[in-house]
Every structure is written in structure tokens, then in C-alpha cells.
Design a protein around this motif. Structure first.
Motif, short mmCIF file in Angstrom:
data_model
loop_
_atom_site.label_atom_id
_atom_site.label_comp_id
_atom_site.label_asym_id
_atom_site.label_seq_id
_atom_site.Cartn_x
_atom_site.Cartn_y
_atom_site.Cartn_z
N UNK A 28 -1.72 0.04 -14.29
CA UNK A 28 -0.71 0.20 -15.33
C UNK A 28 0.61 -0.39 -14.85
N UNK A 29 1.43 -0.85 -15.79
CA UNK A 29 2.73 -1.46 -15.48
C UNK A 29 3.84 -0.74 -16.22
N UNK A 30 5.01 -0.72 -15.59
CA UNK A 30 6.17 -0.11 -16.23
C UNK A 30 7.22 0.26 -15.20
N UNK A 31 8.23 1.02 -15.61
CA UNK A 31 9.32 1.40 -14.70
C UNK A 31 8.92 2.56 -13.80
N UNK A 32 9.51 2.58 -12.60
CA UNK A 32 9.30 3.70 -11.67
C UNK A 32 10.60 3.97 -10.94
N UNK A 33 10.66 5.13 -10.33
CA UNK A 33 11.69 5.45 -9.34
C UNK A 33 11.00 5.46 -7.99
N UNK A 54 -10.37 9.91 -1.25
CA UNK A 54 -10.97 8.62 -1.59
C UNK A 54 -10.08 7.81 -2.52
N UNK A 55 -8.85 8.28 -2.76
CA UNK A 55 -7.93 7.58 -3.66
C UNK A 55 -7.04 6.62 -2.88
N UNK A 56 -7.05 5.37 -3.29
CA UNK A 56 -6.30 4.31 -2.61
C UNK A 56 -5.30 3.76 -3.62
N UNK A 57 -4.00 3.78 -3.28
CA UNK A 57 -2.94 3.43 -4.23
C UNK A 57 -2.11 2.28 -3.69
N UNK A 58 -1.92 1.25 -4.49
CA UNK A 58 -1.05 0.13 -4.13
C UNK A 58 -0.15 -0.20 -5.31
N UNK A 59 0.89 -0.99 -5.05
CA UNK A 59 1.84 -1.37 -6.10
C UNK A 59 2.32 -2.79 -5.88
N UNK A 60 2.69 -3.45 -6.95
CA UNK A 60 3.28 -4.79 -6.89
C UNK A 60 4.65 -4.78 -7.54
N UNK A 61 5.57 -5.59 -6.99
CA UNK A 61 6.92 -5.64 -7.52
C UNK A 61 7.86 -4.61 -6.93
N UNK A 87 10.87 13.53 9.13
CA UNK A 87 10.01 13.54 10.32
C UNK A 87 8.91 12.51 10.20
N UNK A 88 8.27 12.44 9.02
CA UNK A 88 7.26 11.43 8.74
C UNK A 88 7.62 10.79 7.40
N UNK A 89 8.62 9.91 7.38
CA UNK A 89 9.10 9.36 6.10
C UNK A 89 8.02 8.54 5.40
N UNK A 90 8.02 8.62 4.07
CA UNK A 90 7.07 7.86 3.27
C UNK A 90 7.81 7.23 2.11
N UNK A 91 7.34 6.05 1.73
CA UNK A 91 7.88 5.35 0.57
C UNK A 91 7.01 5.73 -0.63
N UNK A 92 7.60 6.42 -1.59
CA UNK A 92 6.83 6.99 -2.70
C UNK A 92 7.33 6.46 -4.04
N UNK A 93 6.43 6.48 -5.03
CA UNK A 93 6.75 6.10 -6.40
C UNK A 93 6.64 7.33 -7.30
N UNK A 94 7.53 7.41 -8.29
CA UNK A 94 7.51 8.52 -9.22
C UNK A 94 7.72 7.97 -10.63
N UNK A 95 7.14 8.68 -11.60
CA UNK A 95 7.38 8.32 -12.98
C UNK A 95 6.10 8.27 -13.81
N UNK A 96 6.29 8.15 -15.11
CA UNK A 96 5.17 8.14 -16.03
C UNK A 96 4.24 6.95 -15.79
N UNK A 97 4.80 5.84 -15.31
CA UNK A 97 3.97 4.66 -15.03
C UNK A 97 2.88 4.99 -14.02
N UNK A 148 0.85 -1.19 0.00
CA UNK A 148 0.00 0.00 0.00
C UNK A 148 0.88 1.24 0.00
N UNK A 149 0.73 2.05 -1.04
CA UNK A 149 1.56 3.25 -1.16
C UNK A 149 0.99 4.40 -0.34
N UNK A 150 -0.30 4.72 -0.55
CA UNK A 150 -0.87 5.85 0.17
C UNK A 150 -2.39 5.88 -0.03
N UNK A 151 -3.04 6.71 0.79
CA UNK A 151 -4.44 7.08 0.57
C UNK A 151 -4.52 8.59 0.60
#
Length: 363
Positions: free
Chosen positions: A286-291, A238-245, A298-308, A232-235
Motif C-alpha cells: 500500500x502507498x500513502x503518507x506516514x509518520x 514470520x512477518x517481514x516489513x519493508x518500505x520505499x521512499x 537503548x535499542x533505537x528503531x526506525x518505525x513507521x506509523x499511520x493508516x498507510x 527493511x523496517x522490521x521482522x
């Protein structure tokens, strides 16, 4: 009040002797030295007194009618409350075998009658002091165990909080003092999900009603993703975001995300908006490359960036209620035997032009 009233008790001594003269002499002598003395004349009385309050030391005559000092000592050592109480045996016999027997049943010392009072007092003082030290060490041990348990519990709570904010592998890296910089992941799958007509529902109802709705929904989603190798990346609203891989590679990341997406559709069945209308969601994948990496301190988060990630968001906004829309790149990665796949055709994506998309359903 006299100064003597302030003198602390040096120790609690149980004196066991069936000879009244010896008992009186020992009692007066020990009391004069500041000890609390409990005199008894038989083995059963000694066991009863020790059970009522464990003494700091037992002076125990060996030869007594009914129950010998050896038997008394064995029973004292058999009880948890009196097991560690030191026992000094007293006897008119000075035979080696008697002394061996005394130490075998748990005695710490052996004195012969008639007593040398100074010697007896020295031995009493030594064993009372050792007993006090033993108790201090035991108290320190219990305190250390309690502190260790509290520290372990605090560490567990801290780990649970950290793991709820970050992937476990990333959290462990941070705990080891190593930084987590942005890294390139060549192939991941990203899912976006939101509620149909959420904006209208949010404007027509109280914030508390909307908050309770999101709480129930996300609780269901959080529970079901525990069964899948996804993160689970973030909420946001009402937007819920998850990622695989990501952050842990998974060659079947696209299938994992599609399975979660179909579970999410099932999870909302029976739920309703504050208006009473059935709650419906839209999902895009959608699938593809990310950073990806940890941002913030203070409140670290694991985030995804990129066109994917951007395309996954567009997949969601152009999807239909209670449908899972996937991009062509995701379609190329999933196992076609696991799903019913409907080609939707070309869909116009904001800022991206037309892209071929598909709907997936569970077989």
C-alpha cells in the motif's frame, strides 16, 4: 652477588678497527663505562655482526684493508635493520674532505686519532642516548598506530551495528549528536509479507526447526533488498516489513517495492516447510503518507506509523498464496508498462470496509 652484577647495560657498541691496540683500548674503555662491546677487525666482520644483532652505535675506522669504513657505512645504511644505527667515524686524518665524505655516506660524527678519551666517551654517550630516544619514539609511534587502527576497527564495527539497526542517514544524524524526531512523509510505499500456514507449522514443529526456516528465508530476503532502494523496517515472527521512499525520498518508491515483492516470490521457490510442503508467502502493498522516526534509546528503531501502514498489513492478510496484492493507491503510482496487472475487484478489509485491489506480476 656483587652490586656490579645489577648494573644495566648502557648500550651495545660495535667497534671496528684493524689496529689491535686501538681496538683493545676502546673495548676496555667502553666496557668500563658499562657498555656491551663487540670488537671486530674488518668491514666484512662488522657487517656480519650488525646483521646478527643491530647495535646501538658503531665506532668505525675509515682506513681498513679490503673494505673502507665508508663502504661499510653505505652497506649498513642500505639495510632496513641497521639503517638507523648511528655511525661515528674514526680516522688519523683530519682533512675536511674526509669529514665531508663521512657525513655524506651517513655518519653522525667524526673523531680523530689519537683519541681524547673524555671527549670520545661524551660523544658515545650522546649518540647512544639519542638512539635509545629514537627507539622509544618509534615504539610510541607503532603503539599509536596500533591504537588508531584498533579505534578505527571499533568505530567500523560500531557503525556497522548502527547501520544494521537504522537507516544510514538517520544513523549519521544520531552520531552527530542531533536528535531524530518523528517526521511526516507524504508519499511512501509499505510492504508486508508473511508465510502461508505459518501458525500451524510453528505449532506442529520444534522452535529450532521454525527458527532455522525463518533464518534461511530472511537471509534470502535481506540479500535481495540490498539490490533495491528500499529499507527493511522490521521482522516480527514470520512477518517481514519493508518500505520505499523513506527515510530517503524516491519518486519511484512504488515500483521499487513491487520489484522487491516479485523478487521475494522468486526467492522462496524451492524452499519447504518443516512438513516438507512447499513454502509459500503472501505479500500486500500500500502507498500513502506516514509518520516515521526513531523510537527508543537503548535499542533505537526506525518505525513507521499511520493508516498507510495498517492498510498495507490488511493487503497482506487478504492476499493469496504466492501473490502480490496492491492497493488502488499503489496501482496509481506504478508504471503499468513494467508489470502484468490483474484487477481483483472489491476486497473486504477488517475495519476498513471494501477496497479495490490488484495483483501484480512480472512481465
Amino acid at each position: 652477588m656483587s652490586e656490579k652484577s645489577y648494573q644495566p647495560v648502557r648500550g651495545d657498541i660495535l667497534v671496528v678497527d684493524d689496529t689491535l691496540v686501538n681496538l683493545r683500548i676502546l673495548t676496555e674503555m667502553l666496557a668500563a663505562q658499562g657498555y656491551k662491546v663487540r670488537p671486530v677487525t674488518s668491514g666484512p666482520q662488522a657487517l656480519q655482526a650488525a646483521a646478527a644483532a643491530a647495535p646501538d652505535l658503531v665506532l668505525l675506522d675509515i682506513n681498513m684493508p679490503g673494505m673502507t669504513g665508508y663502504e661499510v657505512c653505505q652497506q649498513l645504511k642500505a639495510q632496513a635493520d641497521t639503517r638507523d644505527v648511528p655511525v661515528i667515524f674514526m680516522s688519523a686524518r683530519d682533512e675536511v674532505l674526509d669529514k665531508i665524505r663521512a657525513f655524506e655516506v651517513g655518519g653522525v660524527d667524526y673523531v680523530t686519532k689519537p683519541f681524547h678519551l673524555e671527549e670520545l666517551l661524551a660523544r658515545v654517550a650522546t649518540h647512544v642516548s639519542l638512539r635509545a630516544l629514537q627507539r622509544q619514539l618509534e615504539d610510541a609511534r607503532l603503539l599509536a598506530e596500533s591504537a588508531a587502527a584498533a579505534l578505527a576497527d571499533e568505530k567500523r564495527r560500531s557503525d556497522d551495528l548502527l547501520y544494521s539497526m537504522l537507516p544510514q542517514s538517520v544513523a549519521n544524524t544520531l552520531r552527530e549528536g542531533r536528535s531524530v524526531v518523528g517526521d511526516h512523509y507524504p508519499q511512501v510505499t509499505v510492504l508486508f509479507c508473511d508465510i502461508v500456514d505459518y501458525t500451524r507449522a510453528a505449532s506442529d514443529h520444534s522452535p529450532l526447526e521454525v527458527f532455522e526456516l525463518l533464518g534461511r528465508l530472511y537471509t534470502r530476503f535481506d540479500a535481495l533488498i540490498e539490490r533495491h532502494p528500499v529499507y527493511k523496517i522490521e521482522t516480527v515472527g514470520d512477518c517481514y516489513v519493508i518500505a520505499g521512499g523513506v527515510p530517503d525520498p524516491n519518486p519511484r518508491h512504488a515500483d521499487a517495492i513491487c520489484n522487491v515483492a516479485l523478487d521475494m516470490l522468486e526467492a522462496v521457490e524451492g524452499m519447504a516447510l518443516p512438513t516438507g510442503a512447499p513454502l509459500q508467502i503472501r505479500i500486500g502493498v500500500n502507498s500513502g503518507p506516514v509518520v516515521a522516526g526513531v523510537v527508543g534509546t537503548k535499542m533505537p528503531r526506525f518505525c513507521l506509523y499511520g493508516d498507510t501502514v495498517n492498510i498495507a498489513s490488511r493487503m497482506e492478510t487478504t492476499s493469496q498464496p504466492m501473490h502480490v496484492q496492491i492497493s488502488q493507491s499503489t496501482h496509481a503510482l506504478i508504471d503499468p508498462n513494467r508489470y502484468e496487472i490483474e484487477e481483483r475487484g472489491e476486497v473486504a478489509l477488517k475495519g476498513r470496509g471494501n477496497m479495490r485491489t490488484y495483483f501484480v506480476r512480472r512481465r
